[in-house]
Design a protein around this motif. Structure first.
Motif, PDB file in Angstrom:
ATOM      1  N   ALA A 258       0.828  -0.579  -0.027  1.00  0.00           N
ATOM      2  CA  ALA A 258       0.060  -0.216   0.553  1.00  0.00           C
ATOM      3  C   ALA A 258       0.878   1.225  -0.007  1.00  0.00           C
ATOM      4  O   ALA A 258       0.478   2.055  -0.555  1.00  0.00           O
ATOM      5  CB  ALA A 258      -0.880   0.524   1.148  1.00  0.00           C
ATOM      6  N   ALA A 259       1.774   0.851   1.138  1.00  0.00           N
ATOM      7  CA  ALA A 259       2.793   2.613   1.026  1.00  0.00           C
ATOM      8  C   ALA A 259       3.346   2.747  -0.991  1.00  0.00           C
ATOM      9  O   ALA A 259       3.401   3.953  -0.788  1.00  0.00           O
ATOM     10  CB  ALA A 259       3.827   1.986   1.720  1.00  0.00           C
ATOM     11  N   VAL A 260       3.811   1.509  -1.031  1.00  0.00           N
ATOM     12  CA  VAL A 260       5.191   1.540  -2.344  1.00  0.00           C
ATOM     13  C   VAL A 260       4.107   2.585  -3.042  1.00  0.00           C
ATOM     14  O   VAL A 260       4.081   2.953  -4.191  1.00  0.00           O
ATOM     15  CB  VAL A 260       5.769   0.008  -2.638  1.00  0.00           C
ATOM     16  CG1 VAL A 260       5.958   0.451  -4.504  1.00  0.00           C
ATOM     17  CG2 VAL A 260       6.222   0.397  -1.628  1.00  0.00           C
ATOM     18  N   LYS A 261       2.744   1.385  -3.536  1.00  0.00           N
ATOM     19  CA  LYS A 261       1.830   2.223  -4.516  1.00  0.00           C
ATOM     20  C   LYS A 261       1.444   3.326  -4.053  1.00  0.00           C
ATOM     21  O   LYS A 261       1.054   3.927  -5.452  1.00  0.00           O
ATOM     22  CB  LYS A 261       0.238   0.714  -4.309  1.00  0.00           C
ATOM     23  CG  LYS A 261       0.369  -0.506  -4.652  1.00  0.00           C
ATOM     24  CD  LYS A 261      -1.195  -1.245  -4.913  1.00  0.00           C
ATOM     25  CE  LYS A 261      -0.963  -1.837  -5.185  1.00  0.00           C
ATOM     26  NZ  LYS A 261      -2.030  -3.182  -4.582  1.00  0.00           N
TER      27      LYS A 261
ATOM     28  N   ILE B 226       4.562   3.723  -9.991  1.00  0.00           N
ATOM     29  CA  ILE B 226       4.030   2.962  -9.430  1.00  0.00           C
ATOM     30  C   ILE B 226       2.875   2.577  -9.809  1.00  0.00           C
ATOM     31  O   ILE B 226       1.769   3.025  -9.673  1.00  0.00           O
ATOM     32  CB  ILE B 226       4.613   2.969  -8.351  1.00  0.00           C
ATOM     33  CG1 ILE B 226       5.839   2.283  -7.777  1.00  0.00           C
ATOM     34  CG2 ILE B 226       3.786   1.343  -7.456  1.00  0.00           C
ATOM     35  CD1 ILE B 226       6.861   2.034  -8.139  1.00  0.00           C
ATOM     36  N   GLN B 227       3.041   1.403 -10.924  1.00  0.00           N
ATOM     37  CA  GLN B 227       1.059   1.239 -11.670  1.00  0.00           C
ATOM     38  C   GLN B 227       1.511   0.094 -10.909  1.00  0.00           C
ATOM     39  O   GLN B 227      -0.506  -0.546 -10.650  1.00  0.00           O
ATOM     40  CB  GLN B 227       1.626   0.193 -13.454  1.00  0.00           C
ATOM     41  CG  GLN B 227       2.386   0.963 -14.061  1.00  0.00           C
ATOM     42  CD  GLN B 227       2.512   0.908 -15.650  1.00  0.00           C
ATOM     43  OE1 GLN B 227       1.936  -0.299 -15.905  1.00  0.00           O
ATOM     44  NE2 GLN B 227       2.769   2.108 -16.199  1.00  0.00           N
ATOM     45  N   GLN B 228       2.420  -1.523 -10.679  1.00  0.00           N
ATOM     46  CA  GLN B 228       1.451  -2.470  -9.539  1.00  0.00           C
ATOM     47  C   GLN B 228       2.674  -2.151  -8.635  1.00  0.00           C
ATOM     48  O   GLN B 228       3.383  -2.448  -8.590  1.00  0.00           O
ATOM     49  CB  GLN B 228       0.824  -3.501  -9.908  1.00  0.00           C
ATOM     50  CG  GLN B 228       0.002  -3.297 -10.787  1.00  0.00           C
ATOM     51  CD  GLN B 228      -1.583  -3.277  -9.581  1.00  0.00           C
ATOM     52  OE1 GLN B 228      -1.229  -3.437  -8.849  1.00  0.00           O
ATOM     53  NE2 GLN B 228      -2.234  -2.813 -10.033  1.00  0.00           N
ATOM     54  N   ALA B 229       2.366  -3.483  -7.342  1.00  0.00           N
ATOM     55  CA  ALA B 229       3.541  -3.634  -5.812  1.00  0.00           C
ATOM     56  C   ALA B 229       2.915  -5.464  -5.525  1.00  0.00           C
ATOM     57  O   ALA B 229       1.977  -5.120  -5.645  1.00  0.00           O
ATOM     58  CB  ALA B 229       3.485  -2.852  -5.186  1.00  0.00           C
TER      59      ALA B 229
END
Length: 86
Positions: free
Chosen positions: A32-35, A40-43
């Motif tokens: 959630a944090a990286v998205k 960023i499209q997906q993580a």
């Protein structure tokens, strides 16, 4: 099992080891944090594999900083490389 999403053309995939995840909830929090980061499209973070895979256009440095801001760590990759003498 990793989730696969459609991503735009010319999008790079980066996988980094992550330290500090102790459960699946940690992996979800990291995802959630990286998205939230621009580009960023997906993580997909994996507690089992202790890593995160991201799809998007973000620098490695910015990704590592995002992981650290979320409360996790990326091990020093230079320490993981085999010695050139071996």
């Amino acid at each position: 099992l990793r989730r696969i999403w459609p991503v735009e053309a010319n999008t790079k995939s980066t996988t980094l080891p992550v330290q500090g995840m102790t459960c699946d909830a940690c992996a979800a929090r990291l995802e959630a944090a990286v998205k939230k980061e621009a580009g960023i499209q997906q993580a997909s973070a994996s507690f089992k594999n202790s890593d995160i895979r991201v799809y998007g256009n973000i620098s490695r440095r910015a990704l590592i900083e995002s992981i650290r801001k979320a409360g996790f760590n990326v091990p020093d990759e230079s320490k993981q490389l085999p010695s050139p003498n071996h």
